[in-house]
Design a protein around this motif. Structure first.
Motif, PDB file in Angstrom:
ATOM      1  N   ALA A  25       0.830  -1.207   0.000  1.00  0.00           N
ATOM      2  CA  ALA A  25       0.000   0.000   0.000  1.00  0.00           C
ATOM      3  C   ALA A  25       0.865   1.257   0.000  1.00  0.00           C
ATOM      4  O   ALA A  25       0.553   2.237  -0.681  1.00  0.00           O
ATOM      5  CB  ALA A  25      -0.935  -0.009   1.207  1.00  0.00           C
ATOM      6  N   LEU A  26       1.957   1.237   0.752  1.00  0.00           N
ATOM      7  CA  LEU A  26       2.865   2.383   0.759  1.00  0.00           C
ATOM      8  C   LEU A  26       3.506   2.596  -0.607  1.00  0.00           C
ATOM      9  O   LEU A  26       3.651   3.720  -1.075  1.00  0.00           O
ATOM     10  CB  LEU A  26       3.958   2.184   1.809  1.00  0.00           C
ATOM     11  CG  LEU A  26       3.672   2.588   3.245  1.00  0.00           C
ATOM     12  CD1 LEU A  26       4.912   2.360   4.101  1.00  0.00           C
ATOM     13  CD2 LEU A  26       3.216   4.027   3.365  1.00  0.00           C
ATOM     14  N   SER A  27       3.901   1.500  -1.237  1.00  0.00           N
ATOM     15  CA  SER A  27       4.517   1.594  -2.572  1.00  0.00           C
ATOM     16  C   SER A  27       3.561   2.252  -3.562  1.00  0.00           C
ATOM     17  O   SER A  27       3.970   3.073  -4.388  1.00  0.00           O
ATOM     18  CB  SER A  27       4.917   0.205  -3.063  1.00  0.00           C
ATOM     19  OG  SER A  27       5.926  -0.353  -2.255  1.00  0.00           O
ATOM     20  N   LYS A  28       2.291   1.891  -3.475  1.00  0.00           N
ATOM     21  CA  LYS A  28       1.295   2.469  -4.373  1.00  0.00           C
ATOM     22  C   LYS A  28       1.107   3.964  -4.107  1.00  0.00           C
ATOM     23  O   LYS A  28       0.606   4.686  -4.975  1.00  0.00           O
ATOM     24  CB  LYS A  28      -0.041   1.751  -4.213  1.00  0.00           C
ATOM     25  CG  LYS A  28      -0.036   0.327  -4.763  1.00  0.00           C
ATOM     26  CD  LYS A  28      -1.401  -0.324  -4.580  1.00  0.00           C
ATOM     27  CE  LYS A  28      -1.434  -1.718  -5.193  1.00  0.00           C
ATOM     28  NZ  LYS A  28      -2.757  -2.374  -4.996  1.00  0.00           N
ATOM     29  N   ASN A  29       1.520   4.427  -2.942  1.00  0.00           N
ATOM     30  CA  ASN A  29       1.414   5.839  -2.602  1.00  0.00           C
ATOM     31  C   ASN A  29       2.744   6.580  -2.788  1.00  0.00           C
ATOM     32  O   ASN A  29       2.921   7.680  -2.263  1.00  0.00           O
ATOM     33  CB  ASN A  29       0.932   5.993  -1.160  1.00  0.00           C
ATOM     34  CG  ASN A  29      -0.569   5.834  -1.023  1.00  0.00           C
ATOM     35  OD1 ASN A  29      -1.313   6.809  -1.091  1.00  0.00           O
ATOM     36  ND2 ASN A  29      -1.036   4.594  -0.854  1.00  0.00           N
ATOM     37  N   GLY A  30       3.650   5.964  -3.527  1.00  0.00           N
ATOM     38  CA  GLY A  30       4.856   6.662  -3.925  1.00  0.00           C
ATOM     39  C   GLY A  30       6.056   6.547  -3.010  1.00  0.00           C
ATOM     40  O   GLY A  30       7.072   7.214  -3.233  1.00  0.00           O
ATOM     41  N   PHE A  31       5.983   5.704  -1.994  1.00  0.00           N
ATOM     42  CA  PHE A  31       7.114   5.546  -1.084  1.00  0.00           C
ATOM     43  C   PHE A  31       8.091   4.495  -1.613  1.00  0.00           C
ATOM     44  O   PHE A  31       7.700   3.521  -2.268  1.00  0.00           O
ATOM     45  CB  PHE A  31       6.630   5.138   0.311  1.00  0.00           C
ATOM     46  CG  PHE A  31       5.967   6.253   1.072  1.00  0.00           C
ATOM     47  CD1 PHE A  31       6.697   7.072   1.911  1.00  0.00           C
ATOM     48  CD2 PHE A  31       4.602   6.485   0.936  1.00  0.00           C
ATOM     49  CE1 PHE A  31       6.085   8.102   2.601  1.00  0.00           C
ATOM     50  CE2 PHE A  31       3.980   7.509   1.620  1.00  0.00           C
ATOM     51  CZ  PHE A  31       4.728   8.329   2.463  1.00  0.00           C
ATOM     52  N   ASP A  32       9.350   4.686  -1.290  1.00  0.00           N
ATOM     53  CA  ASP A  32      10.411   3.724  -1.595  1.00  0.00           C
ATOM     54  C   ASP A  32      10.504   2.784  -0.398  1.00  0.00           C
ATOM     55  O   ASP A  32      10.934   3.197   0.686  1.00  0.00           O
ATOM     56  CB  ASP A  32      11.723   4.474  -1.818  1.00  0.00           C
ATOM     57  CG  ASP A  32      12.889   3.549  -2.141  1.00  0.00           C
ATOM     58  OD1 ASP A  32      12.694   2.317  -2.166  1.00  0.00           O
ATOM     59  OD2 ASP A  32      14.003   4.067  -2.358  1.00  0.00           O
ATOM     60  N   THR A  33      10.091   1.530  -0.582  1.00  0.00           N
ATOM     61  CA  THR A  33       9.918   0.650   0.572  1.00  0.00           C
ATOM     62  C   THR A  33      10.874  -0.530   0.578  1.00  0.00           C
ATOM     63  O   THR A  33      11.256  -1.048  -0.474  1.00  0.00           O
ATOM     64  CB  THR A  33       8.477   0.083   0.629  1.00  0.00           C
ATOM     65  OG1 THR A  33       8.265  -0.786  -0.498  1.00  0.00           O
ATOM     66  CG2 THR A  33       7.452   1.200   0.615  1.00  0.00           C
ATOM     67  N   LYS A  34      11.212  -0.944   1.787  1.00  0.00           N
ATOM     68  CA  LYS A  34      11.942  -2.186   2.021  1.00  0.00           C
ATOM     69  C   LYS A  34      11.354  -2.833   3.272  1.00  0.00           C
ATOM     70  O   LYS A  34      10.796  -2.148   4.144  1.00  0.00           O
ATOM     71  CB  LYS A  34      13.436  -1.939   2.196  1.00  0.00           C
ATOM     72  CG  LYS A  34      14.164  -1.546   0.919  1.00  0.00           C
ATOM     73  CD  LYS A  34      15.648  -1.395   1.144  1.00  0.00           C
ATOM     74  CE  LYS A  34      16.376  -1.173  -0.186  1.00  0.00           C
ATOM     75  NZ  LYS A  34      15.963   0.063  -0.843  1.00  0.00           N
ATOM     76  N   GLY A  35      11.501  -4.152   3.360  1.00  0.00           N
ATOM     77  CA  GLY A  35      10.982  -4.866   4.512  1.00  0.00           C
ATOM     78  C   GLY A  35      11.997  -5.826   5.089  1.00  0.00           C
ATOM     79  O   GLY A  35      12.929  -6.258   4.399  1.00  0.00           O
ATOM     80  N   ILE A  36      11.798  -6.148   6.345  1.00  0.00           N
ATOM     81  CA  ILE A  36      12.539  -7.212   7.030  1.00  0.00           C
ATOM     82  C   ILE A  36      11.508  -8.203   7.544  1.00  0.00           C
ATOM     83  O   ILE A  36      10.547  -7.813   8.215  1.00  0.00           O
ATOM     84  CB  ILE A  36      13.356  -6.666   8.213  1.00  0.00           C
ATOM     85  CG1 ILE A  36      14.486  -5.764   7.734  1.00  0.00           C
ATOM     86  CG2 ILE A  36      13.893  -7.811   9.074  1.00  0.00           C
ATOM     87  CD1 ILE A  36      15.628  -6.485   7.059  1.00  0.00           C
ATOM     88  N   GLU A  37      11.676  -9.480   7.206  1.00  0.00           N
ATOM     89  CA  GLU A  37      10.749 -10.504   7.686  1.00  0.00           C
ATOM     90  C   GLU A  37      11.510 -11.804   7.927  1.00  0.00           C
ATOM     91  O   GLU A  37      12.039 -12.414   6.996  1.00  0.00           O
ATOM     92  CB  GLU A  37       9.624 -10.734   6.674  1.00  0.00           C
ATOM     93  CG  GLU A  37       8.665 -11.846   7.047  1.00  0.00           C
ATOM     94  CD  GLU A  37       8.137 -11.742   8.469  1.00  0.00           C
ATOM     95  OE1 GLU A  37       8.297 -12.715   9.236  1.00  0.00           O
ATOM     96  OE2 GLU A  37       7.581 -10.686   8.814  1.00  0.00           O
ATOM     97  N   PRO A  38      11.587 -12.250   9.187  1.00  0.00           N
ATOM     98  CA  PRO A  38      12.330 -13.479   9.490  1.00  0.00           C
ATOM     99  C   PRO A  38      11.654 -14.762   9.021  1.00  0.00           C
ATOM    100  O   PRO A  38      12.336 -15.752   8.768  1.00  0.00           O
ATOM    101  CB  PRO A  38      12.451 -13.447  11.021  1.00  0.00           C
ATOM    102  CG  PRO A  38      11.331 -12.575  11.477  1.00  0.00           C
ATOM    103  CD  PRO A  38      11.124 -11.562  10.393  1.00  0.00           C
ATOM    104  N   ASN A  39      10.331 -14.749   8.898  1.00  0.00           N
ATOM    105  CA  ASN A  39       9.625 -15.969   8.510  1.00  0.00           C
ATOM    106  C   ASN A  39       9.705 -16.159   6.998  1.00  0.00           C
ATOM    107  O   ASN A  39       9.267 -15.306   6.223  1.00  0.00           O
ATOM    108  CB  ASN A  39       8.163 -15.895   8.957  1.00  0.00           C
ATOM    109  CG  ASN A  39       7.391 -17.160   8.617  1.00  0.00           C
ATOM    110  OD1 ASN A  39       6.797 -17.269   7.552  1.00  0.00           O
ATOM    111  ND2 ASN A  39       7.421 -18.124   9.511  1.00  0.00           N
TER     112      ASN A  39
END
Length: 296
Positions: A114-128
């Motif tokens: 959702a953030l990406s669709k609003n123009g943000f440059d996104t990255k995530g961290i997910e251990p699973n």
């Protein structure tokens, strides 16, 4: 199991028993929550080792990892999550209209998408691994493993978010030092955690679903968050309620206490919790803390 010999916040060694409970979600094993006699912080003790904790997440019903849609509780969760994601995006945009965002514990990636669709440059961290792969496959997101958080450079992000993640973190001080380093001066940290001082927590006691031992290692009250983050040069600028959490948590708590998700009592108790919180120092079932670095 690991026994914590001192308070994770103030480092005092004097604790007392706060609550005996079970892992009602999965294993039915017995666990204990203790309370620091000095600062009052509550934390699960003892806890499984880092190597063993993964087994306590292995269930198709652990929604943030599986994105399950079957069953009443999962269906309600999906509806509430979609609404909450829109609210979270608006909240982020209140502080930054554009910029780089890191979501730690991003699950299956719906918020980052959702953030990406609003123009943000996104990255995530997910251990699973399963959740991480879903986020990458479904939304073409950049999602890193837990260990890769060390690869981010100093001052990489305008906003860092942790939605119901801080209570799961083993090396709490290491993680907060990383966040302090990764966030830009003038950036913001958004942290959402359950509130053990809420009306629904007091109502359900050991059956309160948001204790979620042993997956939840810590149980942060409002003072605890301020005391902890102050040590890492963050100051609290605003607290925002997550009003739908009281209903969802009450549904799960009814299930743990009575063997079934009694909808009417859960809705009544969710409403009562929110009504109480309006006049009692923002004591909602879950709270979002918006913080900023003290450094210029």
């Amino acid at each position: 199991m690991i026994y914590l010999d001192k308070c994770p916040i103030c480092k005092a060694k004097q604790t007392e028993e706060f609550l005996q409970l079970k892992d009602y979600f999965l294993t039915q094993e017995d666990f204990s929550i203790v309370k620091c006699k000095i600062c009052g912080f509550r934390f699960t003790n003892p806890i499984p080792t880092e190597e063993a904790i993964g087994g306590y997440y292995h269930s198709e019903e652990y929604i943030s990892h599986s994105n399950a849609k079957k069953g009443l509780i999962n269906s309600i969760y999906q509806i509430v999550r979609n609404y909450s994601i829109d609210k979270k995006v608006l909240l982020v945009k209140d502080y930054k209209l554009q910029g780089k965002v890191l979501d730690i514990g991003c699950g299956t990636g719906e918020f980052l998408n959702a953030l990406s669709k609003n123009g943000f440059d996104t990255k995530g961290i997910e251990p699973n691994e399963s959740a991480r792969n879903q986020a990458i496959k479904n939304y073409n997101l950049i999602v890193n493993e837990e260990k890769e958080i060390h690869n981010f450079q100093s001052g990489s992000f305008d906003i860092i978010t942790m939605w119901h993640v801080l209570e799961h973190v083993y090396r709490l001080e290491d993680r907060l030092e990383q966040i302090e380093n990764m966030i830009k001066p003038g950036g913001f940290l958004l942290v959402a955690v359950p509130n053990p001082d809420s009306w629904d927590a007091k109502k359900y006691k050991k059956y309160w679903a948001a204790y979620d031992a042993p997956r939840h290692l810590y149980h942060f009250g409002q003072t605890d968050i301020v005391n902890l983050l102050d040590r890492f040069s963050f100051e609290l600028i605003k607290t925002v309620p997550m009003k739908f959490d009281s209903y969802y948590v009450s549904l799960l708590s009814e299930k743990y206490k009575n063997g079934s998700s009694r909808i009417i009592p859960a809705l009544i108790n969710g409403f009562r919790s929110n009504f109480y919180a309006r006049n009692h120092q923002m004591s909602y079932s879950s709270l979002i803390y918006i913080l900023k670095p003290k450094k210029a």
